[in-house]
Every structure is written in C-alpha cells, then in structure tokens.
Design a protein around this motif. Structure first.
Motif, PDB file in Angstrom:
ATOM      1  N   PHE A  75      63.932  72.261  47.536  1.00 24.20           N
ATOM      2  CA  PHE A  75      62.839  71.682  46.752  1.00 24.20           C
ATOM      3  C   PHE A  75      62.040  70.678  47.578  1.00 24.20           C
ATOM      4  O   PHE A  75      60.798  70.649  47.535  1.00 24.20           O
ATOM      5  N   LEU A  76      62.735  69.839  48.347  1.00 22.11           N
ATOM      6  CA  LEU A  76      62.049  68.840  49.166  1.00 22.11           C
ATOM      7  C   LEU A  76      61.218  69.495  50.257  1.00 22.11           C
ATOM      8  O   LEU A  76      60.108  69.040  50.552  1.00 22.11           O
ATOM      9  N   THR A  77      61.730  70.562  50.851  1.00 18.78           N
ATOM     10  CA  THR A  77      60.962  71.283  51.882  1.00 18.78           C
ATOM     11  C   THR A  77      59.665  71.811  51.286  1.00 18.78           C
ATOM     12  O   THR A  77      58.595  71.731  51.914  1.00 18.78           O
ATOM     13  N   MET A  78      59.743  72.353  50.086  1.00 17.43           N
ATOM     14  CA  MET A  78      58.533  72.843  49.419  1.00 17.43           C
ATOM     15  C   MET A  78      57.510  71.721  49.243  1.00 17.43           C
ATOM     16  O   MET A  78      56.333  71.868  49.583  1.00 17.43           O
ATOM     17  N   LEU A  79      57.972  70.572  48.743  1.00 21.66           N
ATOM     18  CA  LEU A  79      57.055  69.466  48.494  1.00 21.66           C
ATOM     19  C   LEU A  79      56.505  68.889  49.787  1.00 21.66           C
ATOM     20  O   LEU A  79      55.311  68.558  49.881  1.00 21.66           O
ATOM     21  N   ASN A  80      57.338  68.766  50.811  1.00 16.98           N
ATOM     22  CA  ASN A  80      56.856  68.286  52.109  1.00 16.98           C
ATOM     23  C   ASN A  80      55.786  69.215  52.676  1.00 16.98           C
ATOM     24  O   ASN A  80      54.820  68.767  53.301  1.00 16.98           O
ATOM     25  N   THR A  81      55.962  70.504  52.437  1.00 14.52           N
ATOM     26  CA  THR A  81      55.018  71.491  52.962  1.00 14.52           C
ATOM     27  C   THR A  81      53.671  71.414  52.259  1.00 14.52           C
ATOM     28  O   THR A  81      52.621  71.329  52.895  1.00 14.52           O
ATOM     29  N   LEU A 327      65.195  59.409  48.357  1.00 17.74           N
ATOM     30  CA  LEU A 327      66.176  60.484  48.469  1.00 17.74           C
ATOM     31  C   LEU A 327      67.553  60.025  47.997  1.00 17.74           C
ATOM     32  O   LEU A 327      68.312  60.810  47.413  1.00 17.74           O
ATOM     33  N   LYS A 328      67.881  58.758  48.218  1.00 18.25           N
ATOM     34  CA  LYS A 328      69.130  58.200  47.684  1.00 18.25           C
ATOM     35  C   LYS A 328      69.088  58.185  46.154  1.00 18.25           C
ATOM     36  O   LYS A 328      70.073  58.525  45.488  1.00 18.25           O
ATOM     37  N   ALA A 361      58.373  62.969  49.400  1.00 10.59           N
ATOM     38  CA  ALA A 361      57.523  63.810  50.252  1.00 10.59           C
ATOM     39  C   ALA A 361      56.196  63.119  50.570  1.00 10.59           C
ATOM     40  O   ALA A 361      55.677  63.239  51.686  1.00 10.59           O
ATOM     41  N   CYS A 362      55.654  62.388  49.615  1.00  7.97           N
ATOM     42  CA  CYS A 362      54.380  61.690  49.848  1.00  7.97           C
ATOM     43  C   CYS A 362      54.532  60.589  50.898  1.00  7.97           C
ATOM     44  O   CYS A 362      53.637  60.375  51.718  1.00  7.97           O
ATOM     45  N   PHE A 363      55.660  59.890  50.887  1.00  8.49           N
ATOM     46  CA  PHE A 363      55.898  58.903  51.943  1.00  8.49           C
ATOM     47  C   PHE A 363      56.132  59.596  53.281  1.00  8.49           C
ATOM     48  O   PHE A 363      55.637  59.156  54.315  1.00  8.49           O
ATOM     49  N   ILE A 368      51.130  58.299  51.068  1.00 15.16           N
ATOM     50  CA  ILE A 368      51.214  56.893  50.667  1.00 15.16           C
ATOM     51  C   ILE A 368      52.076  56.128  51.663  1.00 15.16           C
ATOM     52  O   ILE A 368      52.803  56.729  52.466  1.00 15.16           O
ATOM     53  N   ASP A 369      51.993  54.812  51.613  1.00 12.11           N
ATOM     54  CA  ASP A 369      52.705  53.946  52.544  1.00 12.11           C
ATOM     55  C   ASP A 369      53.316  52.789  51.750  1.00 12.11           C
ATOM     56  O   ASP A 369      53.083  52.662  50.545  1.00 12.11           O
ATOM     57  N   LEU A 370      54.090  51.964  52.417  1.00 12.66           N
ATOM     58  CA  LEU A 370      54.638  50.752  51.811  1.00 12.66           C
ATOM     59  C   LEU A 370      54.404  49.612  52.777  1.00 12.66           C
ATOM     60  O   LEU A 370      54.827  49.677  53.934  1.00 12.66           O
TER      61      LEU A 370
END
Length: 392
Positions: A75-81, A327-328, A361-363, A368-370
């Motif tokens: 799922f994370l790979t999909m969102l990162n992509t 992710l944690k 994924a957005c970070f 987005i940033d922090l």
C-alpha cells in the motif's frame, strides 16, 4: 467507450514513468509504464469524470473508503508512487466551497479541532506512544522506538527553548501535555498549556495531578486569540503542530498574539507541517481528517515574523522524521485494528489507514515538510553561538 473510462485512461498518462497496472470495473486491465508492475489497483466501480475533475484525491480517497478501490501489493509503495505526481491531480477549489471555506471564527475552529482530536483518548492511546504525543518524533538512531523518538523530540524542543529554572513557558496547542510535563520535571519552569480539545484538556489535567505538578503546571480550554488581552506574559512560548489549524487568514493574528505575551528577548519555538508553496490544501484531507486545515509555507511564516520583530535564529527540517513517525503510528494502528473496529465502522478504518500511509508518502515525496523555527522577540545576544548545545 464511456466518458468516465476515457478520462481515467487519460489521467493514467500522468504516471507513464512508473510501472503498475489498473483493472477497471469491466475487467479491462491497463498496464502503466514499462517493466514489472509494482502493484495493481482495481476499480470495482466507475469514478465519474465530474468527480475526478472536482478533486482527484477526494474521488480516489472516497473510492478507497467505500471499498470501490482495492490495492494488490504494498500500500505504501502505491502511495509513494502516485503522490510524487500530486501536483497533476486536479482540484476545483471554487467548486468545493464547503470544504475550502475560509471561515476562521473561534466557534468554527473549535468545532474543527474537536472533530479530529475529540475522537476519544481511548482511540488515540491505541496507536500513539505512552507520551500521547501526536506530532513528529525525532529519530536519533534508526532503531529508536516511537517512545524514544517522541521523548527525543520533546527534549530537542526544550533545548531549543534554552530554558532556565523559574522561567515561564506557554504551550499553544499543548495536546495531552507531555512537553510541559518534561519541562517542569527537568527545568523547574512554570508552564501553561492551552487547547481547544475537551478530551486533551481532561487528560492533561489528570496527568498534572498524577505527576504531582500542580505547583508548576496548569492547562486551560483557551483559544490563542484570547492571549492578546489575557494580561499573561511568558519567558518562552512553544507551539507544536497547531499552526496548521489556524487558517491562512489568521497567520498574522496568531503571530500578533504570540508577540503580545512573549517577553522581550524571549524565545518562541514554532513546530509545524509546512508546504514548499502556498496552497489551499487537499480536498480529501480537509473533508475527512482535518476540516479547515491549511499548511503554511515556510516563506510566508518567515515573512510575517519580521513584522513583529521576531528574529529567526534557527530553522530545521524534520521531514524524514515525520515519515518514520507516521509509519510507526500506522504499524500500531494495524496491530490494534480489531480494537479500532470495535469503536468505529469499516469506512472509518479504511479512512484512517489511508490518512496515516498517505501522509507518510507525502513527507517521503516532499509534498509536505516539517519545520522547527526558533525566533527571539527582538534582539537576544545571550543565545549560544553554535548549535552544539542542542546535541549535548
């Protein structure tokens, strides 16, 4: 071929540098890009072109929440992509006036904050760490636990505040109070936390009593707009993850209220999710997760700070730290998903799964940033000359 299918195929051209497949509602399968597909997306029902043009993230997000969009693979790979191309996702801001309302009254903002943070302390305690910190952690080491990272973050912020015993500290948007508790224990400062969340207020109030810190700490249900006329003053001010709820029309008001309660030469540390450029935000996130939430850019906050003679002495990005934090949280959420299902329905579960992983994924992709910014109220020549003190 239907208009909806034609538009979906056209939309997928945005991702031709990636490699994945999409199975449509009529069993047609579309191969995107070259090479072995990294994942497969199945659309069980058509997503109308009108909805995609209104907001692609809202349309796809709701499809996932309703079970009409399924993902095979990570799922994370999909969102990162896909989120690498978020700038190509259409949003009709004017066509969604309820979502992108600029109303920022005290009543409205209290409702918006309560919508998210008053879901219940029992819910948040399932996937936050023992400190109940709901903001970016600070990972000194790759193998730091979530608790380690949150304690690291708290003490990193406290060092940036350069506290001395007996000083006063205001925490705007104090959450469940962990930062102030650590400040009182380690620096013997007098602290006040303010929040709009009834649940956070009650929990923090009980923690003050449990820790026997009544002589050092207090918490109030209070809007930041009340500070200007409160008659209060503080040596230090900190705000962690609260500015995102203020709304762009009120950034100046927020900075003015801080300036009214921060003593001359005082230190103000601002920790917030930031954007590279100014944006009205994401439609799905604003509708379902953070109503009214807007992410300030770094440059607009730095520009505003000069109007109040806030001197910028340090800026640090913790973008990758927030990815790891999320992710944690997502791991804890999934490990307790049966308990979450006892509290909420399946649509809510899918919504929060999407929220936690899409933010990670957005970070990761830089959507987005922090940033943590250290300001002084006017010139302060007593701060350390280097940043060495932060790492001792």
């Amino acid at each position: 071929m239907s208009v909806d299918k034609i538009f979906i195929k056209s939309f997928l051209n945005n991702f031709e540098e990636e490699s994945f497949s999409v199975k449509l509602w009529d069993e047609e399968e579309i191969k995107v890009g070259q090479g072995e597909p990294l994942f497969k997306v199945t659309l069980n029902k058509p997503i109308p072109k009108k909805e995609l043009l209104s907001s692609a993230t809202l349309a796809f997000g709701e499809a996932y929440m309703d079970g009409n969009l399924e993902v095979e693979g990570d799922f994370l790979t999909m969102l990162n992509t896909v989120l690498k191309y978020k700038s190509k996702f259409p949003t009709d801001f004017k066509g969604l006036p309820k979502i992108f309302s600029n109303l920022t009254s005290q009543k409205k903002q209290k409702e918006e904050v309560s919508y998210h943070y008053d879901l219940g302390n029992d819910f948040y305690s399932l996937w936050l760490d023992e400190t109940m910190s709901y903001s970016c952690g600070y990972f000194k080491n790759e193998n730091d636990s979530l608790y380690d990272a949150q304690m690291n973050k708290i003490h990193h912020l406290l060092k940036k505040l350069n506290l001395n015993e007996g000083q006063s500290l205001l925490d705007i948007g104090c959450g469940w109070g962990s930062l102030l508790i650590e400040a009182a224990k380690n620096y013997k400062v007098k602290g006040l936390g303010i929040t709009l969340s009834e649940e956070q207020y009650k929990k923090f109030k009980s923690r003050i009593k449990e820790e026997n810190l009544q002589d050092y700490l207090d918490v109030k249900l209070m809007d930041y707009r009340e500070l200007e006329k409160s008659g209060l003053s503080f040596d230090r001010v900190v705000s962690v993850g609260m500015l995102e709820h203020v709304g762009r029309p009120n950034y100046d008001l927020f900075m003015r209220n801080v300036s009214k309660v921060l003593k001359k030469e005082g230190i103000f540390v601002l920790h917030y999710i930031s954007g590279l450029i100014e944006s009205e935000g994401d439609a799905w996130m604003r509708k379902y997760i953070f109503p009214g939430g807007v992410i300030p850019s770094l440059r607009e906050i730095i520009s505003l700070s000069a109007d109040y003679k806030f001197y910028t002495i340090d800026i640090e990005s913790l973008r990758m730290h927030y990815m790891k934090t999320l992710l944690k949280w997502a791991e804890n959420f999934e490990n307790n998903i049966d308990k979450v299902r006892e509290m909420f329905d399946e649509r809510f579960v899918r919504m929060w799964t999407m929220y936690l992983y899409s933010c990670a994924a957005c970070f990761n992709t830089g959507v987005i940033d922090l940033h943590q910014i250290v300001f002084t109220n006017g010139v302060n020549n007593s701060n350390p000359l280097t940043r060495d003190y932060l790492y001792k």
